[in-house]
Design an enzyme around this catalytic site. Structure first.
Site: not given
Length: 265
Positions: A75, A192
């Site tokens: 992440c 992302c």
């Protein structure tokens, strides 16, 4: 199987599956624990201090329960905020995920690169420092997408996601004269881990062809380097899927390919 290493992969949701897929390919004999912190998803809706206060003790609980040999923070938001705190608190190796600005700028021919991330990632000082250090004269456009991570999760769950919704999120990445291939954006960084879930559709919706930079293969190589040579030909070990909300995932058929075909516990 008793000698298999345990690798814990952590994300706010399901985007880290794109990293998991590459790590599984690099370390097929490992036991995998994938943790989606869906009780706090999306991280972009929380203040930085809240994310740090959430993830650091949660990671301690996960380490205590699963005893991993290595943790992948799959992440960008958590990596840019929490990685230094995790390394200070816990002694095992952590591999993070940060925007792949250096390789993108190194390969761009037109010197126009866009970084597509969450609003939090693109405004963070960590990302701006990467640009200062590694832009190499490129014009870097930061694009903070408010909805793309949620759209990726929706599509993975089988919900309809329209081309129009994706195109709106994607459009700001494409800078320059569409008719002049020598001066327009030629490289887009997927900052992302959710976004590669939509990569086929992003390619199709792009107004012109670009190189899409997904950091997952590089993360897998780093994991393998840290763990060292594999010992013999270990049999494929198991896999677990955990949601912090404690709900059942109900996605076995969809998720199995990310786990290298393993049945999920």
């Amino acid at each position: 199987m008793t000698n298999s290493e345990t690798i814990l992969v952590f994300d706010s949701g399901l985007g880290g599956l794109t990293v998991l897929r590459e790590v599984v390919a690099a370390r097929p004999g490992a036991h995998y624990v994938y943790v989606a912190d869906d009780a706090f998803f999306p991280y972009g809706h929380h203040a930085e201090a809240e994310i740090i206060a959430r993830v650091v003790p949660l990671m301690g609980e996960l380490i205590g329960t699963h005893d991993p040999d290595l943790v992948v923070i799959a992440c960008n938001t958590a990596s840019t905020l929490v990685l230094s705190h995790l390394r200070a608190a816990y002694s095992l190796p952590f591999v993070g995920t940060v925007p792949a600005i250096k390789p993108a700028c190194a390969q761009s021919r037109t010197r126009r690169v866009s970084v597509l991330g969450t609003k939090g990632t693109v405004k963070r000082e960590y990302t701006k420092a990467l640009i200062r250090d590694f832009a190499q004269g490129c014009e870097v456009t930061l694009v903070g997408s408010p909805e793309l991570a949620s759209l990726a999760e929706a599509e993975l769950r089988g919900a309809p996601v329209s081309d129009e919704a994706l195109a709106v999120e994607l459009a700001p990445c494409f800078v320059g004269d569409p008719a002049d291939a020598t001066s327009r954006t030629d490289t887009v960084v997927l900052a992302c881990t959710h976004y590669p879930l939509l990569l086929d559709r992003l390619r199709r919706l792009a107004p012109w062809p670009v190189d899409w930079i997904d950091p997952a293969p590089a993360i897998a190589r780093r994991v393998s380097d840290l763990l060292g040579p594999r010992i013999g030909a270990l049999a494929q070990s198991g896999a677990e899927m955990i949601f912090t909300s404690n709900r059942a995932h109900g996605l076995s058929a969809t998720l199995t390919p990310f786990f290298g075909g393993r049945a999920l516990a």
